[in-house]
Design a protein around this motif. Sequence first.
Motif, short mmCIF file in Angstrom:
data_model
loop_
_atom_site.label_atom_id
_atom_site.label_comp_id
_atom_site.label_asym_id
_atom_site.label_seq_id
_atom_site.Cartn_x
_atom_site.Cartn_y
_atom_site.Cartn_z
N LEU A 143 19.32 29.46 37.84
CA LEU A 143 20.53 29.10 38.58
C LEU A 143 20.28 27.96 39.56
O LEU A 143 21.05 27.00 39.64
CB LEU A 143 21.06 30.32 39.32
CG LEU A 143 22.26 30.12 40.26
CD1 LEU A 143 23.49 29.69 39.48
CD2 LEU A 143 22.54 31.40 41.04
N ALA A 144 19.19 28.05 40.32
CA ALA A 144 18.99 27.16 41.47
C ALA A 144 18.22 25.88 41.16
O ALA A 144 18.44 24.85 41.81
CB ALA A 144 18.27 27.93 42.58
N LEU A 147 20.13 22.75 40.47
CA LEU A 147 20.85 22.23 41.64
C LEU A 147 19.96 21.34 42.51
O LEU A 147 20.45 20.55 43.30
CB LEU A 147 21.35 23.40 42.51
CG LEU A 147 22.18 24.49 41.84
CD1 LEU A 147 22.62 25.53 42.88
CD2 LEU A 147 23.37 23.91 41.11
N HIS A 170 27.37 20.48 44.63
CA HIS A 170 27.22 21.76 43.94
C HIS A 170 27.94 22.92 44.63
O HIS A 170 28.19 23.94 44.00
CB HIS A 170 25.74 22.10 43.78
CG HIS A 170 25.00 21.17 42.87
ND1 HIS A 170 25.47 20.81 41.63
CD2 HIS A 170 23.81 20.51 43.03
CE1 HIS A 170 24.61 19.97 41.06
NE2 HIS A 170 23.60 19.78 41.89
N TYR A 171 28.24 22.78 45.93
CA TYR A 171 28.91 23.86 46.65
C TYR A 171 30.29 23.38 47.09
O TYR A 171 30.43 22.66 48.09
CB TYR A 171 28.09 24.29 47.88
CG TYR A 171 26.74 24.84 47.53
CD1 TYR A 171 26.60 26.05 46.85
CD2 TYR A 171 25.58 24.16 47.91
CE1 TYR A 171 25.35 26.56 46.53
CE2 TYR A 171 24.32 24.67 47.60
CZ TYR A 171 24.21 25.86 46.90
OH TYR A 171 22.97 26.37 46.59
N VAL A 229 29.67 28.07 43.15
CA VAL A 229 28.65 27.08 42.79
C VAL A 229 29.14 26.28 41.59
O VAL A 229 29.60 26.86 40.59
CB VAL A 229 27.31 27.76 42.43
CG1 VAL A 229 26.26 26.72 42.05
CG2 VAL A 229 26.81 28.62 43.59
N ARG A 230 29.02 24.96 41.69
CA ARG A 230 29.34 24.08 40.56
C ARG A 230 28.00 23.75 39.88
O ARG A 230 27.25 22.89 40.32
CB ARG A 230 30.06 22.83 41.04
CG ARG A 230 30.59 21.96 39.92
CD ARG A 230 31.37 20.77 40.44
NE ARG A 230 32.66 21.14 41.02
CZ ARG A 230 32.97 21.01 42.30
NH1 ARG A 230 32.06 20.55 43.15
NH2 ARG A 230 34.17 21.36 42.74
N HIS A 231 27.71 24.45 38.80
CA HIS A 231 26.41 24.34 38.13
C HIS A 231 26.47 23.29 37.02
O HIS A 231 27.44 23.26 36.25
CB HIS A 231 26.02 25.71 37.55
CG HIS A 231 24.60 25.81 37.15
ND1 HIS A 231 24.13 25.39 35.93
CD2 HIS A 231 23.52 26.29 37.82
CE1 HIS A 231 22.83 25.61 35.86
NE2 HIS A 231 22.43 26.16 36.99
N LEU A 237 30.76 28.71 38.95
CA LEU A 237 30.33 30.11 39.06
C LEU A 237 30.86 30.70 40.35
O LEU A 237 30.83 30.05 41.40
CB LEU A 237 28.81 30.20 39.04
CG LEU A 237 28.10 29.58 37.84
CD1 LEU A 237 26.59 29.63 38.03
CD2 LEU A 237 28.50 30.27 36.55
N THR A 264 31.98 34.20 35.04
CA THR A 264 30.67 33.96 35.65
C THR A 264 29.61 34.83 35.01
O THR A 264 28.49 34.38 34.76
CB THR A 264 30.74 34.21 37.17
OG1 THR A 264 31.67 33.31 37.77
CG2 THR A 264 29.38 34.03 37.82
N LEU A 271 23.28 31.21 30.31
CA LEU A 271 22.25 30.41 30.97
C LEU A 271 20.86 31.01 30.73
O LEU A 271 19.87 30.29 30.60
CB LEU A 271 22.54 30.34 32.47
CG LEU A 271 21.79 29.31 33.30
CD1 LEU A 271 22.12 27.89 32.84
CD2 LEU A 271 22.14 29.47 34.78
#
Length: 284
Positions: A143-144, A147, A170-171, A229-231, A237, A264, A271
């Motif tokens: 996930l992270a 970003l 992203h946020y 979150v814009r992934h 998400l 999500t 993912l």
Amino acid sequence: MMDGELGAFLRSRREARRPAEVGLAEGPRRRTPGLRRAELATLAQVSVEYLTRLEQGRDTRPSPEILAALADALRLDSADREHLRQLASAQHARQLCSGDRPTVSRTVRPTVRAMLDALRDTPAYVLNRLGDVLAWNEPFDLLARPLGLLDGSRPNLVWFVLTDERAREHYPQWSALADQQVAELHLLRRGDPASDAFAERLARTAGAPFVDRWQRRPITAARTGLLTVRHPAAGLLRLNVEALELAEADPQRLVVQLPADAATANALDELAGRRPGRLRAVAG
């Protein structure tokens, strides 16, 4: 900065309180953004000279009665009152034990790492009081990392949010997230010089987006709630966040991110290379 934090906190709350909120007339030609010192002194039944000494850090040992009077006059909520009490207690403790300084944790117990691994489907990570991301599981990595949050040898959530331009991309609710991160940093300072040194580095790097928030002395930080979150790979998400305090001498938090809706949940499954349906959405 911590040496004068009690006075700075009082001043921040005085300047944030409008006269009408405490039953006073606004009046013309008001230069002070909130209450004047004389107005607060009158409301709390202390002298202006004494209030000035408190705010300037020249008196750091107010009695509980004076603190209560100031809190009542400023109409502080329960979180602000508790923080004011902790600041007074911390100052007293520092004067009694000036050589005893708390340290910032940099390691995570093996049992905590095992807990992270046990959360095999759900993003989870561990933070210390400065926002250093000390440990995380594979779902959080997936996930992270795209970003940019996990770049470098010592990733830090506060630093990423306040200084990295990618965070704003992203946020979608970046401003609220920045408020929350600064509030957490204030709330968990605990008199440690490392917290203030970190804040000074942030101020030099981030400038006004951090400094303006820091000077407001925010301390009410929601540790649960919805994070959007814009992934780059998974799209938009919506995550319900839960933060749990760990039993450490220095504060650590286990943060778990749960899918807030079916879309999500499916996106996180994809993912991770799983068939959709493994994760279930959890209402906030």
